[in-house]
Design a protein around this motif. Structure first.
Motif, PDB file in Angstrom:
ATOM      1  N   ALA A 188      31.418  28.209  22.136  1.00 53.41           N
ATOM      2  CA  ALA A 188      30.534  27.946  23.281  1.00 53.41           C
ATOM      3  C   ALA A 188      29.080  27.913  22.843  1.00 53.41           C
ATOM      4  CB  ALA A 188      30.740  29.018  24.350  1.00 53.41           C
ATOM      5  N   GLY A 189      28.712  28.796  21.905  1.00 55.03           N
ATOM      6  CA  GLY A 189      27.332  28.858  21.436  1.00 55.03           C
ATOM      7  C   GLY A 189      26.910  27.630  20.660  1.00 55.03           C
ATOM      8  N   ALA A 190      27.877  26.923  20.090  1.00 52.24           N
ATOM      9  CA  ALA A 190      27.569  25.718  19.323  1.00 52.24           C
ATOM     10  C   ALA A 190      27.130  24.568  20.210  1.00 52.24           C
ATOM     11  CB  ALA A 190      28.793  25.305  18.499  1.00 52.24           C
ATOM     12  N   SER A 191      27.506  24.619  21.491  1.00 54.64           N
ATOM     13  CA  SER A 191      27.180  23.512  22.395  1.00 54.64           C
ATOM     14  C   SER A 191      26.374  23.947  23.619  1.00 54.64           C
ATOM     15  CB  SER A 191      28.475  22.835  22.869  1.00 54.64           C
ATOM     16  OG  SER A 191      29.323  23.769  23.516  1.00 54.64           O
ATOM     17  N   GLY A 192      25.988  25.217  23.643  1.00 48.44           N
ATOM     18  CA  GLY A 192      25.235  25.717  24.794  1.00 48.44           C
ATOM     19  C   GLY A 192      24.394  26.914  24.405  1.00 48.44           C
ATOM     20  N   ILE A 193      23.897  27.651  25.394  1.00 43.94           N
ATOM     21  CA  ILE A 193      23.068  28.833  25.143  1.00 43.94           C
ATOM     22  C   ILE A 193      23.976  30.010  24.792  1.00 43.94           C
ATOM     23  CG2 ILE A 193      21.355  30.414  26.106  1.00 43.94           C
ATOM     24  CD1 ILE A 193      20.529  28.204  28.025  1.00 43.94           C
ATOM     25  N   ARG A 194      23.695  30.647  23.660  1.00 43.16           N
ATOM     26  CA  ARG A 194      24.515  31.766  23.193  1.00 43.16           C
ATOM     27  C   ARG A 194      24.444  32.957  24.140  1.00 43.16           C
ATOM     28  NH1 ARG A 194      21.901  33.704  18.986  1.00 43.16           N
ATOM     29  NH2 ARG A 194      23.569  35.218  18.616  1.00 43.16           N
ATOM     30  N   ALA A 195      25.558  33.708  24.206  1.00 45.95           N
ATOM     31  CA  ALA A 195      25.609  34.909  25.051  1.00 45.95           C
ATOM     32  C   ALA A 195      24.601  35.944  24.586  1.00 45.95           C
ATOM     33  CB  ALA A 195      27.019  35.503  25.018  1.00 45.95           C
ATOM     34  N   GLY A 196      24.358  35.998  23.273  1.00 45.32           N
ATOM     35  CA  GLY A 196      23.440  36.979  22.711  1.00 45.32           C
ATOM     36  C   GLY A 196      22.012  36.838  23.196  1.00 45.32           C
ATOM     37  N   VAL A 197      21.636  35.635  23.642  1.00 43.66           N
ATOM     38  CA  VAL A 197      20.271  35.423  24.141  1.00 43.66           C
ATOM     39  C   VAL A 197      20.262  35.180  25.649  1.00 43.66           C
ATOM     40  CG1 VAL A 197      19.366  34.585  21.948  1.00 43.66           C
ATOM     41  CG2 VAL A 197      20.415  32.961  23.528  1.00 43.66           C
ATOM     42  N   GLY A 198      21.340  35.585  26.304  1.00 43.50           N
ATOM     43  CA  GLY A 198      21.369  35.525  27.768  1.00 43.50           C
ATOM     44  C   GLY A 198      22.126  34.368  28.376  1.00 43.50           C
ATOM     45  N   GLY A 199      22.783  33.557  27.544  1.00 44.66           N
ATOM     46  CA  GLY A 199      23.527  32.424  28.072  1.00 44.66           C
ATOM     47  C   GLY A 199      24.914  32.790  28.570  1.00 44.66           C
ATOM     48  N   TYR A 200      25.462  31.923  29.423  1.00 44.83           N
ATOM     49  CA  TYR A 200      26.811  32.152  29.967  1.00 44.83           C
ATOM     50  C   TYR A 200      27.688  30.913  29.799  1.00 44.83           C
ATOM     51  CZ  TYR A 200      24.787  36.337  32.057  1.00 44.83           C
ATOM     52  OH  TYR A 200      24.179  37.560  32.233  1.00 44.83           O
ATOM     53  N   SER A 201      27.379  30.119  28.775  1.00 44.83           N
ATOM     54  CA  SER A 201      28.165  28.903  28.534  1.00 44.83           C
ATOM     55  C   SER A 201      29.609  29.228  28.159  1.00 44.83           C
ATOM     56  CB  SER A 201      27.518  28.061  27.431  1.00 44.83           C
ATOM     57  OG  SER A 201      27.403  28.786  26.226  1.00 44.83           O
ATOM     58  N   TYR A 202      29.845  30.461  27.690  1.00 48.03           N
ATOM     59  CA  TYR A 202      31.212  30.856  27.324  1.00 48.03           C
ATOM     60  C   TYR A 202      32.154  30.848  28.519  1.00 48.03           C
ATOM     61  CZ  TYR A 202      29.658  35.475  29.017  1.00 48.03           C
ATOM     62  OH  TYR A 202      29.157  36.502  29.779  1.00 48.03           O
ATOM     63  N   LEU A 203      31.612  30.930  29.723  1.00 46.12           N
ATOM     64  CA  LEU A 203      32.454  30.913  30.916  1.00 46.12           C
ATOM     65  C   LEU A 203      33.162  29.568  31.107  1.00 46.12           C
ATOM     66  CD1 LEU A 203      30.122  32.799  33.454  1.00 46.12           C
ATOM     67  CD2 LEU A 203      32.175  33.698  32.328  1.00 46.12           C
ATOM     68  N   TYR A 204      32.671  28.526  30.414  1.00 43.63           N
ATOM     69  CA  TYR A 204      33.286  27.197  30.495  1.00 43.63           C
ATOM     70  C   TYR A 204      34.159  26.903  29.274  1.00 43.63           C
ATOM     71  CZ  TYR A 204      29.632  26.695  34.017  1.00 43.63           C
ATOM     72  OH  TYR A 204      28.822  26.886  35.115  1.00 43.63           O
ATOM     73  N   GLU A 205      34.334  27.911  28.416  1.00 44.56           N
ATOM     74  CA  GLU A 205      35.102  27.735  27.196  1.00 44.56           C
ATOM     75  C   GLU A 205      36.521  28.298  27.372  1.00 44.56           C
ATOM     76  OE1 GLU A 205      36.823  26.891  24.071  1.00 44.56           O
ATOM     77  OE2 GLU A 205      34.755  26.149  24.242  1.00 44.56           O
ATOM     78  N   PRO A 206      37.579  27.448  27.349  1.00 42.82           N
ATOM     79  CA  PRO A 206      38.960  27.916  27.554  1.00 42.82           C
ATOM     80  C   PRO A 206      39.394  28.991  26.559  1.00 42.82           C
ATOM     81  CG  PRO A 206      38.852  25.514  27.691  1.00 42.82           C
ATOM     82  CD  PRO A 206      37.519  25.973  27.224  1.00 42.82           C
ATOM     83  N   LEU A 207      38.943  28.883  25.312  1.00 43.45           N
ATOM     84  CA  LEU A 207      39.342  29.858  24.296  1.00 43.45           C
ATOM     85  C   LEU A 207      38.837  31.251  24.640  1.00 43.45           C
ATOM     86  CD1 LEU A 207      40.856  30.137  21.625  1.00 43.45           C
ATOM     87  CD2 LEU A 207      38.705  29.680  20.426  1.00 43.45           C
ATOM     88  N   TRP A 208      37.625  31.326  25.202  1.00 40.91           N
ATOM     89  CA  TRP A 208      37.098  32.627  25.622  1.00 40.91           C
ATOM     90  C   TRP A 208      37.960  33.216  26.730  1.00 40.91           C
ATOM     91  CZ3 TRP A 208      35.269  34.786  30.162  1.00 40.91           C
ATOM     92  CH2 TRP A 208      34.625  36.030  30.026  1.00 40.91           C
ATOM     93  N   TRP A 209      38.419  32.370  27.637  1.00 38.32           N
ATOM     94  CA  TRP A 209      39.257  32.843  28.739  1.00 38.32           C
ATOM     95  C   TRP A 209      40.623  33.313  28.242  1.00 38.32           C
ATOM     96  CZ3 TRP A 209      37.743  34.472  33.197  1.00 38.32           C
ATOM     97  CH2 TRP A 209      36.561  33.982  33.747  1.00 38.32           C
TER      98      TRP A 209
END
Length: 277
Positions: free
Chosen positions: A44-65
């Motif tokens: 998710a961090g490769a294509s969006g804002i990383r969680a470490g800097v406040g991003g929540y793009s991982y919520l759209y990543e199936p692997l994270w789910w």
């Protein structure tokens, strides 16, 4: 004539053994989930804002789910374990999840496990085994109101106040400046909040166990207060654990988190349940 020593199984109640089995299965799921979530966070961090800097793009990543669902399964088993066995027995068994996540991180994520990391894992297992073999018998709880009375005694209220104050200081004053460089900051929030969540999970587990046995505990408002506390604490833990995993090495995050979380949970158990250790 001297009596024969008891085996560990004979020295444990049937409820403690059930809790032990549930906690062990929980560790397998939770240990694996760290790796799957980490891969999801990196993707998710490769294509969006990383969680470490406040991003929540991982919520759209199936692997994270997938990792999240795996963790939920583990937490459900862990939740059930707290209904049968004391927290001072269940929590230390999380050491097994450390071994699993460290080994998988080395194999799958290519995160190097140094000799001191291996030694730390061994010490975690030795310490957990010692606690399990000497875990105290838990006092019988007759209703969720009894747990509420324990949670509202001055000693535990003081502990909860110190934890909440410390967490707010970390979130609003320490994390903005040191969150990206000091691993203890994110993990400190997770561990402190986690010690409160475990006590609430324990209360909720007892409430459901008694309800299923015929003594309805859902009629008491205290049950729902514990439910709200669990949800709030778990969401907070999840948020800051994601930040820690996204920022730091998984093989470092999981053992430090385990040690801090276990230490604070044992302390909270001693204060709330008056456990003799």
């Amino acid at each position: 004539m001297a009596s024969q020593p008891q085996s560990w199984r004979e020295g444990m109640s049937s409820d403690n053994i059930k809790g032990l089995v549930l906690a062990l299965s929980s560790s397998f799921f939770i240990g694996s989930s760290f790796i799957v979530k980490k891969k999801g966070l990196k993707k998710a961090g490769a294509s969006g804002i990383r969680a470490g800097v406040g991003g929540y793009s991982y919520l759209y990543e199936p692997l994270w789910w997938v990792g999240m669902i795996t963790m939920i399964v583990g937490e459900i088993a862990n939740f059930a374990a707290y209904a049968f066995a004391p927290a001072i027995l269940v929590t230390p068994l999380g050491a097994l999840s450390i071994i699993i996540s460290a080994v998988l991180a080395h194999i799958i994520l290519r995160e190097r496990l140094h000799i001191f990391g291996i030694l730390g894992c061994v010490l975690c297992v030795v310490g957990s085994t010692s606690i399990v073999l000497h875990a105290p018998q838990e006092r019988e709880i007759e209703s969720v109101t009894e747990v509420w009375d324990l949670a509202t005694e001055p000693g535990f209220l003081l502990y909860a106040a110190v934890v909440i104050t410390t967490v707010f200081i970390l979130i609003f004053h320490i994390i903005p400046e040191y969150g990206q460089t000091h691993i203890m900051v994110y993990i400190g929030v997770c561990s402190l909040v986690g010690s409160l969540s475990v006590m609430s999970v324990k209360a909720l587990g007892i409430a459901l166990k008694l309800t299923f046995s015929g003594m309805n505990q859902l009629i008491y408002p205290q049950t729902w207060v514990f439910t709200v506390v669990v949800i709030t604490c778990v969401l907070t833990q999840m948020n800051y654990l994601n930040k820690a995993l996204d920022t730091f090495n998984t093989a470092v995050v999981s053992p430090i988190y385990y040690v801090m979380f276990t230490t604070l949970t044992i302390l909270a158990s001693i204060i709330m349940f008056k456990v003799q250790v």
